[in-house]
Design an enzyme around this catalytic site. Structure first.
Site, short mmCIF file in Angstrom:
data_model
loop_
_atom_site.label_atom_id
_atom_site.label_comp_id
_atom_site.label_asym_id
_atom_site.label_seq_id
_atom_site.Cartn_x
_atom_site.Cartn_y
_atom_site.Cartn_z
N GLN A 157 44.82 52.67 40.44
CA GLN A 157 44.45 52.86 41.85
C GLN A 157 45.67 52.87 42.77
O GLN A 157 45.57 53.31 43.91
CB GLN A 157 43.46 51.77 42.30
CG GLN A 157 42.10 51.90 41.62
CD GLN A 157 41.16 50.79 42.05
OE1 GLN A 157 41.15 49.71 41.46
NE2 GLN A 157 40.39 51.03 43.09
N LEU A 199 37.67 49.98 46.11
CA LEU A 199 38.72 50.22 47.11
C LEU A 199 39.12 51.70 47.15
O LEU A 199 39.65 52.17 48.15
CB LEU A 199 39.94 49.35 46.82
CG LEU A 199 39.75 47.85 47.05
CD1 LEU A 199 40.99 47.08 46.62
CD2 LEU A 199 39.40 47.54 48.50
N GLU A 229 36.41 47.47 36.59
CA GLU A 229 37.86 47.69 36.55
C GLU A 229 38.29 48.34 35.24
O GLU A 229 39.19 49.17 35.21
CB GLU A 229 38.62 46.37 36.77
CG GLU A 229 38.36 45.68 38.09
CD GLU A 229 38.54 46.57 39.30
OE1 GLU A 229 39.36 47.50 39.27
OE2 GLU A 229 37.82 46.34 40.29
N HIS A 267 38.05 52.01 35.32
CA HIS A 267 39.20 52.68 35.96
C HIS A 267 40.26 53.04 34.92
O HIS A 267 40.91 54.07 35.03
CB HIS A 267 39.84 51.77 37.01
CG HIS A 267 39.15 51.78 38.35
ND1 HIS A 267 39.05 52.90 39.12
CD2 HIS A 267 38.55 50.78 39.04
CE1 HIS A 267 38.40 52.59 40.24
NE2 HIS A 267 38.08 51.31 40.22
#
Ligand code: NI
Length: 172
Positions: free
Chosen positions: A51, A94, A136, A139
């Site tokens: 990210q 986010l 997570e 990701h």
């Protein structure tokens, strides 16, 4: 330590598969510290290295309030056990600011990983922590929570984000 800018979807960099970390060294700990600062600055509960544009298998998570000076760092995480039972809860990210959707996850998981010091650890997680770790870890495979919902909802969210990007002056 530095606050890095967070990549916002849609962006091809978020689709990259992250590579396993070879050695947990000072350089990696600097990255982990930056991830912690970036996550706290953005008032998030979890962040994957991709990210902030780094395709390495590193995650930081902190569900505590006020924030813990020593959050949970997971390097090269692997799910070694997962319940058949699932839960659905509203998730945000986010990289998808102000967008939320219900996502189905394993209710409990056991994850093996290296910690901040490179020491092998295992953790049994349930509730929010289990959901956050799975989010997570997605990701690291280039998967966003919107990839786990209907195409209709996904396209709605991504269109909204594209529109927001066009309205905002380009930062960094
Ligand atoms: Ni996320």
């Amino acid at each position: 330590m530095a606050i890095r800018s967070i990549i916002v979807a849609p962006d091809p960099r978020l689709k990259a598969k992250s590579e396993a970390v070879g050695t947990v060294d000072e350089g990696l700990r600097r990255l982990m510290n930056d991830m912690r600062e970036t996550m706290y600055a953005a008032a998030g509960i979890g962040l994957a290295a991709i990210q902030i544009g780094v395709p390495k298998q590193v995650i930081v998570i902190d569900l505590s309030a006020p924030k813990d000076p020593e959050p949970l760092y997971l390097v090269n995480p692997k799910i070694v056990d997962a319940s058949e039972a699932t839960v659905s809860q509203e998730e945000g990210c986010l990289s998808l600011p102000s967008q939320y959707a219900e996502v189905k996850r394993h209710e409990t998981i056991e994850v093996a990983y290296l910690d901040y010091w490179g020491k092998p650890q295992t953790l049994k997680a349930e509730g929010m922590l289990a959901i956050c770790i799975q989010h997570e870890m997605d990701h690291l495979k280039g998967v966003l929570f919107v990839d786990r919902i209907s195409a209709l909802k996904r396209n709605m969210i991504l269109r909204r984000l594209s529109k927001q990007k066009k309205l905002q002056p380009v930062a960094s």
